[in-house]
Design an enzyme around this catalytic site. Structure first.
Site, mmCIF file in Angstrom:
data_model
loop_
_atom_site.group_PDB
_atom_site.id
_atom_site.type_symbol
_atom_site.label_atom_id
_atom_site.label_comp_id
_atom_site.label_asym_id
_atom_site.label_seq_id
_atom_site.Cartn_x
_atom_site.Cartn_y
_atom_site.Cartn_z
ATOM 1 N N ASN A 54 1.885 -2.578 70.337
ATOM 2 C CA ASN A 54 2.284 -3.986 70.390
ATOM 3 C C ASN A 54 3.479 -4.137 69.450
ATOM 4 O O ASN A 54 3.302 -4.108 68.232
ATOM 5 C CB ASN A 54 1.104 -4.864 69.930
ATOM 6 C CG ASN A 54 1.496 -6.320 69.786
ATOM 7 O OD1 ASN A 54 2.559 -6.743 70.251
ATOM 8 N ND2 ASN A 54 0.642 -7.102 69.144
ATOM 9 N N TRP A 55 4.668 -4.268 70.037
ATOM 10 C CA TRP A 55 5.873 -4.359 69.188
ATOM 11 C C TRP A 55 6.028 -5.718 68.535
ATOM 12 O O TRP A 55 6.849 -5.896 67.654
ATOM 13 C CB TRP A 55 7.121 -4.060 70.046
ATOM 14 C CG TRP A 55 7.291 -2.615 70.375
ATOM 15 C CD1 TRP A 55 6.561 -1.563 69.892
ATOM 16 C CD2 TRP A 55 8.272 -2.042 71.257
ATOM 17 N NE1 TRP A 55 7.022 -0.375 70.424
ATOM 18 C CE2 TRP A 55 8.069 -0.656 71.261
ATOM 19 C CE3 TRP A 55 9.297 -2.574 72.047
ATOM 20 C CZ2 TRP A 55 8.861 0.221 72.017
ATOM 21 C CZ3 TRP A 55 10.079 -1.721 72.797
ATOM 22 C CH2 TRP A 55 9.866 -0.332 72.774
ATOM 23 N N LYS A 56 5.252 -6.693 68.989
ATOM 24 C CA LYS A 56 5.371 -8.070 68.476
ATOM 25 C C LYS A 56 6.828 -8.533 68.598
ATOM 26 O O LYS A 56 7.516 -8.151 69.532
ATOM 27 C CB LYS A 56 4.858 -8.160 67.037
ATOM 28 C CG LYS A 56 3.496 -7.491 66.864
ATOM 29 C CD LYS A 56 2.862 -7.832 65.565
ATOM 30 C CE LYS A 56 1.619 -6.985 65.382
ATOM 31 N NZ LYS A 56 0.777 -7.432 64.312
ATOM 32 N N HIS B 253 -4.287 -12.397 71.281
ATOM 33 C CA HIS B 253 -4.026 -11.738 69.996
ATOM 34 C C HIS B 253 -4.264 -12.752 68.870
ATOM 35 O O HIS B 253 -3.971 -13.938 69.029
ATOM 36 C CB HIS B 253 -2.574 -11.218 69.964
ATOM 37 C CG HIS B 253 -2.336 -10.310 68.799
ATOM 38 N ND1 HIS B 253 -2.113 -10.783 67.531
ATOM 39 C CD2 HIS B 253 -2.311 -8.951 68.714
ATOM 40 C CE1 HIS B 253 -1.952 -9.749 66.713
ATOM 41 N NE2 HIS B 253 -2.073 -8.629 67.401
ATOM 42 N N GLU C 75 -2.717 -13.414 66.308
ATOM 43 C CA GLU C 75 -1.527 -14.165 65.878
ATOM 44 C C GLU C 75 -1.290 -15.353 66.807
ATOM 45 O O GLU C 75 -0.826 -16.405 66.378
ATOM 46 C CB GLU C 75 -0.311 -13.226 65.831
ATOM 47 C CG GLU C 75 -0.397 -12.309 64.611
ATOM 48 C CD GLU C 75 0.322 -10.978 64.759
ATOM 49 O OE1 GLU C 75 1.157 -10.834 65.672
ATOM 50 O OE2 GLU C 75 0.034 -10.075 63.950
ATOM 51 N N GLU D 103 -10.044 -6.214 67.102
ATOM 52 C CA GLU D 103 -9.044 -6.255 66.040
ATOM 53 C C GLU D 103 -9.484 -7.208 64.930
ATOM 54 O O GLU D 103 -9.234 -8.424 65.009
ATOM 55 C CB GLU D 103 -7.705 -6.743 66.610
ATOM 56 C CG GLU D 103 -7.140 -5.846 67.688
ATOM 57 C CD GLU D 103 -5.613 -5.865 67.681
ATOM 58 O OE1 GLU D 103 -5.031 -4.780 67.585
ATOM 59 O OE2 GLU D 103 -5.021 -6.950 67.751
ATOM 60 N N GLY E 164 -2.062 -5.399 60.167
ATOM 61 C CA GLY E 164 -0.840 -5.403 59.363
ATOM 62 C C GLY E 164 -1.073 -5.387 57.864
ATOM 63 O O GLY E 164 -0.164 -5.633 57.084
ATOM 64 N N SER F 46 -4.213 -1.684 61.546
ATOM 65 C CA SER F 46 -3.685 -0.689 60.608
ATOM 66 C C SER F 46 -3.969 0.759 61.011
ATOM 67 O O SER F 46 -4.185 1.620 60.155
ATOM 68 C CB SER F 46 -4.203 -0.958 59.188
ATOM 69 O OG SER F 46 -3.738 -2.212 58.745
ATOM 70 N N GLY G 180 -0.087 -1.887 66.160
ATOM 71 C CA GLY G 180 1.055 -2.768 65.911
ATOM 72 C C GLY G 180 2.174 -2.027 65.213
ATOM 73 O O GLY G 180 2.997 -1.346 65.847
ATOM 74 N N GLY G 181 2.206 -2.108 63.891
ATOM 75 C CA GLY G 181 3.287 -1.543 63.075
ATOM 76 C C GLY G 181 3.702 -0.123 63.462
ATOM 77 O O GLY G 181 4.886 0.136 63.714
HETATM 78 C C1 PEP Z 1 -1.852 -5.637 66.135
HETATM 79 O O1 PEP Z 1 -1.047 -6.505 65.821
HETATM 80 O O2 PEP Z 1 -2.403 -5.689 67.246
HETATM 81 C C2 PEP Z 1 -2.131 -4.562 65.188
HETATM 82 C C3 PEP Z 1 -3.171 -3.826 65.386
HETATM 83 O O3 PEP Z 1 -1.242 -4.445 64.155
HETATM 84 P P1 PEP Z 1 -1.225 -3.264 63.040
HETATM 85 O O4 PEP Z 1 -1.463 -1.960 63.743
HETATM 86 O O5 PEP Z 1 0.135 -3.352 62.437
HETATM 87 O O6 PEP Z 1 -2.314 -3.582 62.078
#
Ligand code: PEP
Length: 246
Positions: A7-9, A89, A91, A159, A165, A203, A224-225
């Site tokens: 997920n590049w956001k 998600h 967010e 999640e 993050g 993470s 994500g990251g």
């Molecule tokens: C996400 O935003 O779906 C996520 C899992 O982010 P991260 O891997 O950066 O925690």
């Protein structure tokens, strides 16, 4: 089968996408699906990426079509030949006040156009500390899967909000127990024979992914990251495959 979705956001530039496309051309075995959810405006720029990965986006409108300025419909995603779309998600639930009912409508729109929904569920830190995780997940799943098509695949991503993050990955015990719990809930809602596919997200990194991938109830990751870096993302893919072979 194993699954790895990124997920590049609201990240990445055209130059970074070009570099990612070049660096992610790694031959992967056929027992893993790898995909990235890109910002919708970059779908065209990701055409080459599409050849070696599934391509998706991070949100869809709950409406079919019409005067909804700024929204993108499931029909448009189908026109662009997209494979999947993230919904719910944390967010979006947190910053944009998305409700369980809206998330459920979004899933229905995606199903109408045969786009795979990846539904994110998870508890906040406060809920986790109050030991409300299972209660929160049951209510999100019941609300989000209300009246959806039970004959079409939906992938669930567990999640925990406190792990997204933050660098604070959930412990193996929690991930194993909760992914298993989600599978049981899925079977209750969607039917005993429904293929319950559950990913963990929060993470995930090249360092922690191998041990998490060995957990039997984990079918894959939503990242994500680390998905913005081709080398890290591919290293997680390799760990997912290796862990799944345990
Ligand atoms: C996400 O935003 O779906 C996520 C899992 O982010 P991260 O891997 O950066 O925690």
């Amino acid at each position: 089968m194993k699954y790895l979705f990124g997920n590049w956001k609201m990240n990445m530039s055209l130059a970074e996408i070009k570099a990612f496309t070049r660096q992610s051309k790694v031959k992967l075995p056929s027992n893993i699906y790898v995909g990235v959810a890109v910002p919708s405006v970059y779908v065209g720029a990701c055409e080459k990426l599409h050849k070696n990965m599934l391509l998706g986006v991070q949100n869809v409108s709950e409406y079919q079509k019409g005067a909804y300025t700024g929204e993108i419909s499931a029909n448009m995603l189908r026109d662009l030949d997209l494979d999947f779309c993230i919904v719910g998600h944390s967010e979006r639930r947190g910053y944009f006040n998305e409700t369980n009912t809206q998330v459920s409508e979004k899933i229905k729109r995606l199903q109408e156009y045969d786009i795979l929904p990846i539904l994110c569920v998870g508890e906040t830190l406060k809920q986790y500390e109050k030991q409300e995780t299972k209660q929160v997940l049951s209510s999100q799943l019941a609300g989000n899967l209300d009246n959806v098509d039970k004959f079409k695949q939906i992938i669930i991503a567990y999640e925990p909000v406190w792990a997204i993050g933050t660098g604070k990955v959930a412990s193996e015990e929690i991930v194993a127990e909760i992914c298993d719990y989600i599978k049981q809930e899925m079977h209750k809602i969607m039917g005993q024979n429904y293929p319950a596919i559950v990913l963990y997200g929060g993470s995930v990194s090249p360092e922690n992914s191998l041990s998490l991938a060995k957990l039997p109830s984990v079918d894959g990751f939503l990242v994500g990251g680390a998905s913005q870096n081709a080398e890290k993302f591919m290293s997680i893919a390799k760990n997912m495959i290796q862990g799944g072979e345990k």
